[in-house]
Design an enzyme around this catalytic site. Structure first.
Site, short mmCIF file in Angstrom:
data_model
loop_
_atom_site.label_atom_id
_atom_site.label_comp_id
_atom_site.label_asym_id
_atom_site.label_seq_id
_atom_site.Cartn_x
_atom_site.Cartn_y
_atom_site.Cartn_z
N GLU A 71 0.86 -1.36 0.01
CA GLU A 71 0.08 -0.14 -0.07
C GLU A 71 0.89 1.29 0.03
O GLU A 71 1.71 1.51 0.94
CB GLU A 71 -1.01 0.06 1.26
CG GLU A 71 -1.84 1.23 1.09
CD GLU A 71 -2.81 1.27 2.41
OE1 GLU A 71 -3.59 2.19 2.25
OE2 GLU A 71 -2.53 0.66 3.33
N GLU A 123 4.93 4.78 3.79
CA GLU A 123 4.51 5.93 4.20
C GLU A 123 5.52 6.87 4.53
O GLU A 123 6.67 6.59 4.59
CB GLU A 123 3.68 5.91 5.73
CG GLU A 123 3.39 7.15 6.30
CD GLU A 123 2.87 7.93 5.52
OE1 GLU A 123 2.69 9.05 5.25
OE2 GLU A 123 1.39 7.33 4.84
N ASP A 172 -3.27 11.89 -1.49
CA ASP A 172 -3.56 13.15 -1.64
C ASP A 172 -4.03 13.63 -3.23
O ASP A 172 -3.18 13.33 -4.14
CB ASP A 172 -2.05 13.75 -1.46
CG ASP A 172 -2.15 15.43 -1.11
OD1 ASP A 172 -2.98 16.01 -1.48
OD2 ASP A 172 -1.31 15.90 -0.28
N LYS A 205 -3.93 21.38 -7.43
CA LYS A 205 -3.28 22.30 -8.31
C LYS A 205 -2.82 21.57 -9.80
O LYS A 205 -2.17 20.66 -9.43
CB LYS A 205 -2.37 23.17 -7.78
CG LYS A 205 -2.78 24.20 -6.81
CD LYS A 205 -1.85 25.16 -6.03
CE LYS A 205 -2.44 25.81 -4.94
NZ LYS A 205 -1.39 26.79 -4.39
N ASP A 214 -12.77 9.62 -2.39
CA ASP A 214 -13.73 10.18 -2.54
C ASP A 214 -13.87 11.43 -3.46
O ASP A 214 -14.86 11.97 -3.48
CB ASP A 214 -14.54 10.54 -1.08
CG ASP A 214 -13.80 11.81 -0.41
OD1 ASP A 214 -12.38 11.84 -0.62
OD2 ASP A 214 -14.10 12.41 0.22
N TYR A 252 -10.39 6.85 6.41
CA TYR A 252 -10.97 7.95 5.57
C TYR A 252 -12.37 7.38 4.78
O TYR A 252 -13.29 8.14 4.77
CB TYR A 252 -10.03 8.32 4.29
CG TYR A 252 -8.95 9.26 5.07
CD1 TYR A 252 -9.43 10.52 5.67
CD2 TYR A 252 -8.05 9.07 4.96
CE1 TYR A 252 -8.34 11.32 6.26
CE2 TYR A 252 -6.75 10.05 5.26
CZ TYR A 252 -7.06 11.06 5.91
OH TYR A 252 -6.21 12.01 6.51
#
Length: 217
Positions: free
Chosen positions: A43, A68, A122, A126, A158, A199
């Site tokens: 992941e 991470e 994330d 932009k 989402d 999340y």
């Protein structure tokens, strides 16, 4: 979003038995890092690690690596692992590591990974930051280098705009879109066996539809 730096997080990550140190040294030899030689799933951007801990518990026949970038975030996952270990649950098929996902081909050999999970990444909204999105063509190229035959990427979000961007990137990269939905929790086929992230649970409880795609090179 600026992450709050937690004092001592870096040292805790370096000292934890659940963290792989110097991951580049394992390239081509990841099977030896685990007690059993099994398919390897990773992941990218694992956050607090709940998804992978649940997956490792449900699928002991698969080895998992959670990646991470931030020490302070990884620390939360390590604390949870320590709580599980104290309660007698070791999860020997799961390790974590702190690294930048741009270096994946330096850590995993060709065809060494069987599946890649991207959960609520994330969105980098932009336009000038599009290359940083984990579903951009640049990252798909990196995944292509390490995925084995039949390997796939699973992506959940989402964020509708990020999802539509991702669908386009998959197409432009020449990947095969195996399945996709704009409302996972109301898709009877794709929701089977679904393991929710923190999340996902939060956003779906707010009524936000969850998008998911599965693709392969």
């Amino acid at each position: 979003m600026r992450l709050r730096n937690i004092p001592g997080a870096k040292d805790a990550v370096l000292e934890s038995p659940f963290t792989i140190q110097e991951p580049e040294a394992h390239k081509g030899m990841w099977a030896a890092a685990f007690p059993k030689k099994q398919p390897l799933h990773i992941e990218v951007g694992m956050g607090k690690g709940r998804f992978l801990m649940d997956m490792a518990r449900l699928h002991p026949e698969i080895n998992y690596v959670g990646i991470e970038m931030y020490d302070s975030v990884l620390l939360r996952a390590l604390q949870k692992r320590e709580e599980l270990a104290a309660a007698g649950e070791e999860l020997p098929n799961l390790f974590f590591m702190r690294m930048d996902a741009r270096n994946l081909p330096e850590v995993f050999a060709k065809e060494e990974v069987d599946r890649i999970y991207l959960n609520f990444s994330d969105p980098w909204p932009k336009a000038r930051h599009a290359k940083r999105r984990l579903t951009s063509g640049e990252f798909l190229a990196r995944y292509r280098e390490i995925l084995g035959k039949g390997g796939a990427v699973e992506f959940k979000t989402d964020n509708r705009e990020l999802f539509e961007f991702s669908l386009e990137e998959v197409k432009e990269a020449g990947w095969t879109l195996l399945a996709h939905t704009f409302d996972l929790h109301h898709n009877e086929e794709m929701v089977k066996g679904n393991v929710m992230t923190e999340y996902e649970e939060k956003f779906s409880s707010m009524g936000n539809p969850i998008c998911k795609l599965i693709c392969r090179p």
